[in-house]
Design an enzyme around this catalytic site. Structure first.
Site, PDB file in Angstrom:
ATOM      1  N   LYS A   5      17.312   0.994 -39.218  1.00  0.00           N
ATOM      2  CA  LYS A   5      16.851   1.326 -38.091  1.00  0.00           C
ATOM      3  C   LYS A   5      15.444   2.275 -38.751  1.00  0.00           C
ATOM      4  O   LYS A   5      15.599   2.768 -39.865  1.00  0.00           O
ATOM      5  CB  LYS A   5      17.580   2.468 -37.266  1.00  0.00           C
ATOM      6  CG  LYS A   5      18.280   3.434 -37.938  1.00  0.00           C
ATOM      7  CD  LYS A   5      17.487   4.920 -37.725  1.00  0.00           C
ATOM      8  CE  LYS A   5      18.174   5.994 -38.838  1.00  0.00           C
ATOM      9  NZ  LYS A   5      17.278   7.013 -39.198  1.00  0.00           N
ATOM     10  N   ASP A 132      24.269   8.442 -36.585  1.00  0.00           N
ATOM     11  CA  ASP A 132      23.568   7.367 -36.422  1.00  0.00           C
ATOM     12  C   ASP A 132      24.325   6.164 -35.962  1.00  0.00           C
ATOM     13  O   ASP A 132      23.727   4.967 -35.530  1.00  0.00           O
ATOM     14  CB  ASP A 132      22.846   7.067 -37.733  1.00  0.00           C
ATOM     15  CG  ASP A 132      21.536   7.751 -37.753  1.00  0.00           C
ATOM     16  OD1 ASP A 132      20.959   8.507 -36.661  1.00  0.00           O
ATOM     17  OD2 ASP A 132      21.013   7.706 -38.775  1.00  0.00           O
TER      18      ASP A 132
END
Ligand SMILES: C[C@@](CO)(OP(=O)(O)O)[C@H](O)COP(=O)(O)OP(=O)(O)OC[C@H]1O[C@@H](n2ccc(N)nc2=O)[C@H](O)[C@@H]1O
Ligand SMILES: Nc1ncnc2c1ncn2[C@@H]1O[C@H](COP(=O)(O)OP(=O)(O)O)[C@@H](O)[C@H]1O
Length: 276
Positions: A5, A132
């Protein structure tokens, strides 16, 4: 695939009593990451997993191992598995590699061990492993609040990304603890979320002030304006409209700086329905 990401934007809104920070961040998932293959080695085993291809961290600290540990008590099928990892995502780069591996382990082993957990439960387990991890269970670009775990799907016009991968390892915990970190940023209105001028990262000025090698590198990248930081770094990126634009920017990079041209990914297949 276990994707990486980037944080298109990261604002630190304040510190909570438990020490964690509330954020407003925009997550984009990339069509690039680690390969993970899952192979069953024993049908009637004890829900053991063995990890090959990645032994940089002690087994009990490997987020893949920790994810499997959380799921094991829920297993209804007692099989043993070999998980082979081909790492591409550098560690401590702000690209969420370990978190992504953990999320993929939760998603895949939920199926293979027949745990039957719904997405909401997997998000809760993921949150125990790292801030995350829920993003990768969610599996699509998102606006995040809370510690990064309150996710609302969003789409961004950021089709191509030139990722810059300096050989610098940053400790997320150390940066969050730094005295000079700005912790009182304003949250931006959701109507303004698509304004790329507002896509700042509160860690970037701090990192440039404390890490001389990153600062020197950044000074060599001014022609690529704007160069952005992902998460707590050290990975940086340039948003591009086309592959050609990204490759042209790549050809102008200083020698020795690792880089890769990648596509953004609208959604990553997670294999779970919201109410499984
Ligand atoms: C900053 C972000 C933005 O995407 O990314 P990275 O740069 O690590 O990829 C994340 O919020 C990081 O997520 P993750 O790397 O999973 O962090 P965790 O393991 O949960 O936390 C590591 C440490 O960072 C601090 N931490 C983390 C998240 C948060 N919202 N507030 C914090 O204060 C805590 O001190 C915690 O002990
Ligand atoms: N499977 C894994 N892959 C990568 N790092 C892992 C893994 N398991 C544990 N870690 C640890 O997590 C730390 C953070 O990893 P990572 O998620 O890749 O970076 P970041 O938090 O900067 O995005 C690494 O430095 C490493 O010590």
């Amino acid at each position: 695939m276990s994707p990486a990401k980037i944080n298109l934007m990261l604002r630190i809104l304040g510190q909570r009593e438990d020490g964690y920070h509330n954020l407003q961040t925009l997550f984009q998932i990339l069509d690039w990451g680690d390969d993970m293959t899952f192979q069953q080695v024993n049908q009637n085993g004890q829900c053991q997993i063995r990890i090959t291809g990645f032994n940089d961290v002690p087994e009990e600290q490997n987020l893949i191992h920790q994810a499997a540990q959380l799921l094991r008590p829920m297993a209804r099928k007692q099989s043993d598995w070999l998980i082979d990892v081909n790492k591409r995502i550098p560690q401590g780069a702000g690209l969420g590699g370990g978190s992504s591996n953990a999320a993929m382990t939760l998603l895949m082993m939920n199926g293979y061990w027949d745990c039957g957990l719904c997405q909401e439960r997997l998000l809760q387990l993921g949150n125990q492993l790292g801030a995350d991890v829920p993003l990768f269970i969610h599996g699509r670009a998102a606006l995040a609040g809370g510690t990064g775990n309150e996710l609302i799907s969003c789409q961004f016009d950021t089709p191509w990304v030139l990722l810059l991968l300096p050989d610098i390892h940053i400790s997320t915990a150390r940066l969050f603890q730094h005295n000079d970190l700005r912790r009182n940023q304003q949250c931006i209105d959701t109507a303004l979320l698509h304004h790329q001028d507002l896509w700042i990262n509160d860690f970037f000025p701090l990192l440039l002030s404390i890490d001389q090698s990153l600062r020197q590198l950044y000074q060599q990248l001014h022609h690529l304006n704007p160069v952005r930081l992902s998460g707590t770094g050290s990975a940086m990126f340039v948003l591009c409209k086309s592959r050609a634009e990204a490759e042209a920017a790549q050809s102008q990079l200083p020698q020795g700086l690792r880089s890769v041209v990648v596509q953004a990914k609208a959604a990553h297949s997670t294999g779970v329905e919201k109410n499984q």
